[in-house]
Write a protein that holds these residues in place. Structure first.
Motif, PDB file in Angstrom:
ATOM      1  N   ARG A  63      -7.382 -20.205 -21.453  1.00  0.00           N
ATOM      2  CA  ARG A  63      -7.867 -19.292 -20.414  1.00  0.00           C
ATOM      3  C   ARG A  63      -8.657 -18.140 -21.047  1.00  0.00           C
ATOM      4  O   ARG A  63      -9.709 -17.746 -20.557  1.00  0.00           O
ATOM      5  CB  ARG A  63      -6.665 -18.763 -19.613  1.00  0.00           C
ATOM      6  CG  ARG A  63      -6.998 -18.426 -18.175  1.00  0.00           C
ATOM      7  CD  ARG A  63      -5.734 -18.119 -17.373  1.00  0.00           C
ATOM      8  NE  ARG A  63      -4.856 -19.286 -17.241  1.00  0.00           N
ATOM      9  CZ  ARG A  63      -3.521 -19.218 -17.234  1.00  0.00           C
ATOM     10  NH1 ARG A  63      -2.896 -18.049 -17.362  1.00  0.00           N
ATOM     11  NH2 ARG A  63      -2.804 -20.314 -17.100  1.00  0.00           N
ATOM     12  N   GLU A  66     -12.053 -19.468 -22.133  1.00  0.00           N
ATOM     13  CA  GLU A  66     -12.941 -19.706 -20.988  1.00  0.00           C
ATOM     14  C   GLU A  66     -13.496 -18.388 -20.451  1.00  0.00           C
ATOM     15  O   GLU A  66     -14.686 -18.282 -20.132  1.00  0.00           O
ATOM     16  CB  GLU A  66     -12.184 -20.468 -19.891  1.00  0.00           C
ATOM     17  CG  GLU A  66     -11.871 -21.911 -20.297  1.00  0.00           C
ATOM     18  CD  GLU A  66     -10.986 -22.672 -19.318  1.00  0.00           C
ATOM     19  OE1 GLU A  66     -10.931 -23.907 -19.407  1.00  0.00           O
ATOM     20  OE2 GLU A  66     -10.330 -22.028 -18.462  1.00  0.00           O
ATOM     21  N   CYS A  77     -17.318 -18.186 -14.432  1.00  0.00           N
ATOM     22  CA  CYS A  77     -16.191 -18.979 -14.943  1.00  0.00           C
ATOM     23  C   CYS A  77     -16.617 -19.840 -16.121  1.00  0.00           C
ATOM     24  O   CYS A  77     -17.791 -20.146 -16.286  1.00  0.00           O
ATOM     25  CB  CYS A  77     -15.672 -19.931 -13.862  1.00  0.00           C
ATOM     26  SG  CYS A  77     -14.717 -19.123 -12.608  1.00  0.00           S
ATOM     27  N   GLY A  78     -15.597 -20.265 -16.888  1.00  0.00           N
ATOM     28  CA  GLY A  78     -15.827 -21.210 -17.969  1.00  0.00           C
ATOM     29  C   GLY A  78     -14.819 -22.336 -17.878  1.00  0.00           C
ATOM     30  O   GLY A  78     -13.772 -22.202 -17.241  1.00  0.00           O
ATOM     31  N   LEU A  79     -15.144 -23.460 -18.499  1.00  0.00           N
ATOM     32  CA  LEU A  79     -14.227 -24.603 -18.545  1.00  0.00           C
ATOM     33  C   LEU A  79     -14.270 -25.185 -19.948  1.00  0.00           C
ATOM     34  O   LEU A  79     -15.341 -25.557 -20.439  1.00  0.00           O
ATOM     35  CB  LEU A  79     -14.647 -25.666 -17.521  1.00  0.00           C
ATOM     36  CG  LEU A  79     -13.734 -26.895 -17.440  1.00  0.00           C
ATOM     37  CD1 LEU A  79     -12.385 -26.532 -16.819  1.00  0.00           C
ATOM     38  CD2 LEU A  79     -14.409 -28.008 -16.627  1.00  0.00           C
ATOM     39  N   TYR A  80     -13.094 -25.253 -20.584  1.00  0.00           N
ATOM     40  CA  TYR A  80     -13.004 -25.792 -21.945  1.00  0.00           C
ATOM     41  C   TYR A  80     -12.982 -27.312 -21.876  1.00  0.00           C
ATOM     42  O   TYR A  80     -12.213 -27.888 -21.095  1.00  0.00           O
ATOM     43  CB  TYR A  80     -11.721 -25.272 -22.596  1.00  0.00           C
ATOM     44  CG  TYR A  80     -11.569 -25.613 -24.069  1.00  0.00           C
ATOM     45  CD1 TYR A  80     -12.561 -25.318 -24.986  1.00  0.00           C
ATOM     46  CD2 TYR A  80     -10.395 -26.201 -24.538  1.00  0.00           C
ATOM     47  CE1 TYR A  80     -12.398 -25.603 -26.336  1.00  0.00           C
ATOM     48  CE2 TYR A  80     -10.223 -26.491 -25.891  1.00  0.00           C
ATOM     49  CZ  TYR A  80     -11.240 -26.192 -26.785  1.00  0.00           C
ATOM     50  OH  TYR A  80     -11.084 -26.470 -28.113  1.00  0.00           O
ATOM     51  N   VAL A 231     -17.667 -25.343 -24.171  1.00  0.00           N
ATOM     52  CA  VAL A 231     -17.354 -24.681 -22.905  1.00  0.00           C
ATOM     53  C   VAL A 231     -18.533 -24.849 -21.959  1.00  0.00           C
ATOM     54  O   VAL A 231     -19.680 -24.682 -22.369  1.00  0.00           O
ATOM     55  CB  VAL A 231     -17.043 -23.178 -23.108  1.00  0.00           C
ATOM     56  CG1 VAL A 231     -16.834 -22.469 -21.766  1.00  0.00           C
ATOM     57  CG2 VAL A 231     -15.802 -22.997 -23.988  1.00  0.00           C
ATOM     58  N   ALA A 233     -20.072 -23.133 -18.652  1.00  0.00           N
ATOM     59  CA  ALA A 233     -19.945 -21.888 -17.886  1.00  0.00           C
ATOM     60  C   ALA A 233     -20.899 -21.923 -16.706  1.00  0.00           C
ATOM     61  O   ALA A 233     -21.958 -22.563 -16.767  1.00  0.00           O
ATOM     62  CB  ALA A 233     -20.240 -20.686 -18.774  1.00  0.00           C
ATOM     63  N   ARG A 243     -13.821 -28.891 -13.013  1.00  0.00           N
ATOM     64  CA  ARG A 243     -12.424 -29.066 -13.454  1.00  0.00           C
ATOM     65  C   ARG A 243     -11.845 -30.372 -12.892  1.00  0.00           C
ATOM     66  O   ARG A 243     -11.136 -31.109 -13.568  1.00  0.00           O
ATOM     67  CB  ARG A 243     -11.607 -27.846 -12.965  1.00  0.00           C
ATOM     68  CG  ARG A 243     -10.283 -27.634 -13.648  1.00  0.00           C
ATOM     69  CD  ARG A 243      -9.669 -26.288 -13.246  1.00  0.00           C
ATOM     70  NE  ARG A 243     -10.265 -25.169 -13.951  1.00  0.00           N
ATOM     71  CZ  ARG A 243      -9.893 -24.751 -15.181  1.00  0.00           C
ATOM     72  NH1 ARG A 243      -8.920 -25.367 -15.810  1.00  0.00           N
ATOM     73  NH2 ARG A 243     -10.493 -23.735 -15.755  1.00  0.00           N
TER      74      ARG A 243
END
Ligand SMILES: *Cc1c(COP(=O)(O)O)cnc(C)c1O
Length: 368
Positions: A63, A66, A77-80, A231, A233, A243
């Motif tokens: 978290r 991200e 937002c970011g997503l790993y 990541v 974003a 996600r």
């Protein structure tokens, strides 16, 4: 009570898991910036990272990463994800419906080197040949205005552009692409696997680049030296969908904060080292041009990538790569007549000198 024996009992214990480069033979590995090893600080962050289940109720270190990358890029937002390839595919899956088209520069990594992700997304990728990695603006606008052709949902850019020799896209060009795409109702994605190299070369913040795109993919395991990870974003609504699609692709991992910890350390400390990589590439290019006959084309790098073009006849790039191994230099054939040389944090001045010397030696042997 006796301890049950296991096949693992004989595994040797290593008191210090951190490899010591000084004990390794002196190889100069110019194949890619993906060969970079984690720093000692990254290992230390991995040992102490707070962990959770990222597929259940979240991993606190993931978290933090991200959020940090989203802030760096000026996005919500970011997503790993495990790789930048997956980040790029998620950008397509979330922003281009089935049956639509995705426009890219003809030499784009997404088009040529990501296994044909268009097929999974049910879209078609259209490559437009541009100069220096830039999309041709007039052709882009014309395609976007063709009402009878399948809708263009997404326009992708790449900065820096790998196949244009690590070229940096100018900000006014990125802005023009965004304006043309948005005016026609298309989204914009940036394959920013080496976005930090572009930011360093331009002397601007990553957000100054990423403002011209809806979504952006950043790779943590190129010059930034994390062992793995990337990541994606962008806007919160798009990232919620991303996600969901990451789950479908099998990219949702569990106590993956153990790797995200290295990524966090990477984005805080490694961008400051990239200028040195660029200086080493410039010096490598200069050394080769000074030392070699002009029948070899040596590019002038704007970041960390140098191409060496071989003459049309004579031994091919694989033969050159093979010959260089006996000088402890590793290079990457990039097509039959081109060799790719990439600098990174393991390439210092001594390594550049060894490479220039080795390539000069091999050239005297292989060139007519
Ligand atoms: C390496 C690279 C990628 C893919 O990165 P992975 O993390 O290896 O999947 C995407 N785009 C560009 C321009 C790259 O150089």
């Amino acid at each position: 009570m006796s301890t049950p024996s296991t096949p693992f009992a004989a595994a040797p214990s290593r008191a210090n898991p951190i490899p010591d480069p000084a004990s390794e033979p002196r190889w100069v590995d110019l194949r890619s910036d993906t060969v970079t090893l984690p720093t000692v600080a990254m290992y230390q962050c991995m040992l102490t990272a707070a962990l959770g289940d990222d597929g259940l109720d979240g991993d606190p270190t993931v978290r933090r990463l991200e959020q940090a990358v989203a802030a760096l890029m000026g996005k919500e937002c970011g997503l790993y994800v495990p790789t930048a390839t997956m980040a790029n595919l998620l950008a397509v899956l979330t922003q281009a419906d089935r049956g639509t088209r995705v426009l890219l520069e003809a030499g784009a990594h997404m088009l040529l080197s990501e296994g044909g992700g268009a097929q999974l997304a049910g879209v078609s990728y259209v490559g437009l040949a541009g100069a220096g990695g830039r999309l041709p603006l007039e052709a882009l606008a014309a395609l976007l205005q063709d009402a009878d052709a399948p809708r263009i949902a997404l326009v992708c850019q790449e900065n820096t552009h790998l196949n244009a020799g690590g070229a940096v896209l100018p900000l006014d060009h990125m802005q023009a692409v965004r304006q043309i795409a948005h005016a026609a109702g298309a989204r914009v994605h940036l394959d920013g696997a080496r976005l930090m190299n572009a930011a360093v070369a331009l002397g601007v913040s990553p957000a100054a680049i990423a403002q011209h795109t809806d979504t952006v993919a950043l790779c943590l395991s190129k010059g930034l030296s994390a062992p793995a990870g990337a990541v994606l974003a962008g806007p919160a609504s798009t990232l919620v969908e991303a996600r969901r699609h990451r789950k479908m692709l099998g990219g949702t991992q569990r106590q993956i904060g153990v790797l995200a910890a290295a990524g966090l350390e990477a984005i805080h400390t490694q961008p400051a080292t990239l200028a040195q990589d660029h200086a080493m590439a410039a010096w490598l290019s200069q050394g080769l041009r000074a030392d070699l006959p002009t029948t070899l084309g040596i590019t002038l790098p704007s970041t960390n990538i140098v191409f060496m073009d071989l003459p049309p006849t004579g031994p091919d790039s694989a033969a050159w790569a093979q010959a260089l191994l006996s000088h402890a230099v590793r290079v990457r054939p990039w097509g039959p007549r081109r060799i790719r040389l990439v600098t990174h944090r393991h390439i210092d001045a001594q390594a550049v000198e060894q490479a220039v010397h080795a390539i000069g030696h091999v050239a005297r042997r292989l060139l007519p």
